[in-house]
Design an enzyme around this catalytic site. Sequence first.
Site, mmCIF file in Angstrom:
data_model
loop_
_atom_site.group_PDB
_atom_site.id
_atom_site.type_symbol
_atom_site.label_atom_id
_atom_site.label_comp_id
_atom_site.label_asym_id
_atom_site.label_seq_id
_atom_site.Cartn_x
_atom_site.Cartn_y
_atom_site.Cartn_z
ATOM 1 N N CYS A 1 -8.438 1.793 -0.510
ATOM 2 C CA CYS A 1 -7.716 1.209 0.611
ATOM 3 C C CYS A 1 -7.922 -0.298 0.592
ATOM 4 C CB CYS A 1 -8.247 1.827 1.904
ATOM 5 S SG CYS A 1 -7.919 0.877 3.379
ATOM 6 N N CYS B 1 -12.274 -7.022 22.314
ATOM 7 C CA CYS B 1 -11.471 -6.526 21.193
ATOM 8 C C CYS B 1 -10.100 -6.081 21.695
ATOM 9 C CB CYS B 1 -12.198 -5.405 20.460
ATOM 10 S SG CYS B 1 -12.653 -4.035 21.530
ATOM 11 N N TYR C 1 -23.289 -4.346 27.020
ATOM 12 C CA TYR C 1 -22.636 -3.576 25.940
ATOM 13 C C TYR C 1 -23.223 -4.067 24.617
ATOM 14 C CZ TYR C 1 -19.264 -2.824 29.735
ATOM 15 O OH TYR C 1 -18.658 -2.525 30.923
ATOM 16 N N CYS D 1 -0.148 6.353 6.846
ATOM 17 C CA CYS D 1 -1.505 6.142 7.381
ATOM 18 C C CYS D 1 -1.459 5.484 8.752
ATOM 19 C CB CYS D 1 -2.303 5.298 6.391
ATOM 20 S SG CYS D 1 -3.751 4.501 7.089
ATOM 21 N N GLU E 1 -27.067 -1.006 27.175
ATOM 22 C CA GLU E 1 -26.183 -0.253 26.278
ATOM 23 C C GLU E 1 -26.280 1.235 26.630
ATOM 24 O OE1 GLU E 1 -24.077 -0.543 23.460
ATOM 25 O OE2 GLU E 1 -24.190 1.637 23.452
ATOM 26 N N CYS F 1 -2.848 0.052 9.012
ATOM 27 C CA CYS F 1 -2.555 -1.384 8.866
ATOM 28 C C CYS F 1 -1.159 -1.665 9.404
ATOM 29 C CB CYS F 1 -2.619 -1.806 7.407
ATOM 30 S SG CYS F 1 -4.263 -1.765 6.705
ATOM 31 N N ASP G 1 -19.523 -7.638 25.929
ATOM 32 C CA ASP G 1 -18.761 -7.263 24.722
ATOM 33 C C ASP G 1 -18.351 -5.792 24.832
ATOM 34 O OD1 ASP G 1 -17.688 -7.081 22.197
ATOM 35 O OD2 ASP G 1 -19.602 -7.160 21.136
ATOM 36 N N CYS H 1 0.866 -1.165 0.000
ATOM 37 C CA CYS H 1 0.000 0.000 0.000
ATOM 38 C C CYS H 1 0.905 1.218 0.000
ATOM 39 C CB CYS H 1 -0.874 -0.025 1.248
ATOM 40 S SG CYS H 1 -1.773 1.514 1.486
ATOM 41 N N GLN I 1 -20.731 -4.017 14.022
ATOM 42 C CA GLN I 1 -19.452 -4.666 13.729
ATOM 43 C C GLN I 1 -19.005 -4.340 12.307
ATOM 44 O OE1 GLN I 1 -17.635 -6.333 15.896
ATOM 45 N NE2 GLN I 1 -19.087 -6.770 17.544
HETATM 46 N N1 SAH Z 1 -22.288 -6.173 21.224
HETATM 47 C C1 SAH Z 1 -22.423 -5.166 20.200
HETATM 48 C C2 SAH Z 1 -21.637 -3.887 20.473
HETATM 49 C C3 SAH Z 1 -20.214 -4.029 20.923
HETATM 50 S S1 SAH Z 1 -19.259 -2.545 20.887
HETATM 51 C C4 SAH Z 1 -22.119 -5.722 18.844
HETATM 52 O O1 SAH Z 1 -21.598 -6.822 18.712
HETATM 53 O O2 SAH Z 1 -22.404 -5.052 17.850
HETATM 54 C C5 SAH Z 1 -19.349 -1.954 22.513
HETATM 55 C C6 SAH Z 1 -20.609 -1.218 22.847
HETATM 56 O O3 SAH Z 1 -20.491 -0.793 24.204
HETATM 57 C C7 SAH Z 1 -20.886 0.062 22.050
HETATM 58 O O4 SAH Z 1 -22.177 -0.039 21.481
HETATM 59 C C8 SAH Z 1 -20.817 1.182 23.088
HETATM 60 O O5 SAH Z 1 -21.758 2.223 22.826
HETATM 61 C C9 SAH Z 1 -21.172 0.455 24.360
HETATM 62 N N2 SAH Z 1 -20.704 1.032 25.624
HETATM 63 C C10 SAH Z 1 -19.570 1.720 25.863
HETATM 64 N N3 SAH Z 1 -19.462 2.011 27.170
HETATM 65 C C11 SAH Z 1 -20.548 1.477 27.784
HETATM 66 C C12 SAH Z 1 -20.996 1.423 29.140
HETATM 67 N N4 SAH Z 1 -20.289 1.987 30.114
HETATM 68 N N5 SAH Z 1 -22.144 0.792 29.409
HETATM 69 C C13 SAH Z 1 -22.865 0.205 28.420
HETATM 70 N N6 SAH Z 1 -22.491 0.222 27.132
HETATM 71 C C14 SAH Z 1 -21.343 0.848 26.799
#
Ligand code: SAH
Length: 376
Positions: free
Chosen positions: A85, A334, A238, A9, A259, A12, A307, A3, A209
């Site tokens: 990209c 992540c 989350y 950038c 959330e 990557c 998550d 790239c 995602q």
């Molecule tokens: N499980 C979902 C989102 C994961 S990303 C999926 O797979 O698509 C993480 C998420 O956590 C985001 O949507 C973000 O807005 C939320 N988040 C961040 N801080 C938070 C908190 N303190 N309490 C609840 N949610 C939160």
Amino acid sequence: MNCPNFKKCGGCQLQNMDYDRQLRFKQAQVVKLLGRFHRVSNIIGMKDPTHYRNKVQAAFGERGGKLISGVYQSSTHKIVPVDDCLIEDKIADSIIVTVRKLATSFKMRAFNDTTMRGFLRHVLVKRGFVSGQVMVVLVTNDGEFKSSRSFINALLQRHPEITTIVRNINTRRTSMVLGEKSEVLYGDGYIEENLGGFRFRISPKAFYQINPVQTQVLYGKAVEFADLKGNETVVDAYCGTGTIGIFMSKNAGKVIGVELNSDAVNDAKHNAKLNGVKNIEFYNADAGKFMVEMAELKMKADVVVTDPPRAGCSLEFLHSVLKLAPEKVVYISCNPKTLARDLKTLINGGYKVKKIQPVDMFPFTEHIETVCLLSK
Ligand code: SAH
């Protein structure tokens, strides 16, 4: 793969490794950070690790009197021009190039974050790989969008695949792309995407995602690890737009999603209706505070799926999980560093790690996604 923007950038970080080596590198990282808790299954990679990003954003600026668009050079505010990209969706990239060309012919100015003047700041494109729906968000300063009608018509004429166009207004001195106010210029203001037989609404601000192919793999592992029998109460912490909870709802008695982002919660509620899911509830709250309340009210949870963002779960959250004492915890992470930290807390509280499965959601970048199963 080569790239031309690799060094400037910085997006990557693993660009200089072929894909097999990237996977070995990530596997070794996970083993180093998490191997002491349990054996690490082999990372699941992609057949084609290119152009996987369904969400693409470009910053706009001016150089030598001409509009440019691209990414910020890592840790600076200088724009590196990018037209295509390796990891971004090709259609999204081509729409951004068209917006730049049109903006040039419409004599639109780019926003200047030193003088805080000018108009166009960013363009964000989200595309449903399965549904084919495309959302374009034009992030601008406030003030009149001159000739907006003709601009939109010209854009739609060149890209009939676009299903909605939104103007978002961001007047602040901030590195955040989106501002508070949005105005729908064309279509519904959101797109729909299909995943695992479900339909999901994605609005400009809600998290979704970014790698749809691997999301299916990731969620599949989460469902497999939860191993629901049909009457369990599942917490989806989350939960974003409710995707994981909706995936699990078929095999659960009841799902509770929590959330922080209110746009995402609205999408989640809508998504439940869209899919005819009746055994799910969503709450707009901080996951930690919500879990404390659940624990105080002595509510029952059989499985907690969590998550969190890169920072991991709060201590408050983890301590409440220990109080609620679900049979299983499925932790989707992540960031293996915060996962390692949080696993220690859960292990000290009496849980055992049963499975660790890395999934490559972000080829060519250093980011690592891991699903982990714990049980009492
Ligand atoms: N499980 C979902 C989102 C994961 S990303 C999926 O797979 O698509 C993480 C998420 O956590 C985001 O949507 C973000 O807005 C939320 N988040 C961040 N801080 C938070 C908190 N303190 N309490 C609840 N949610 C939160």
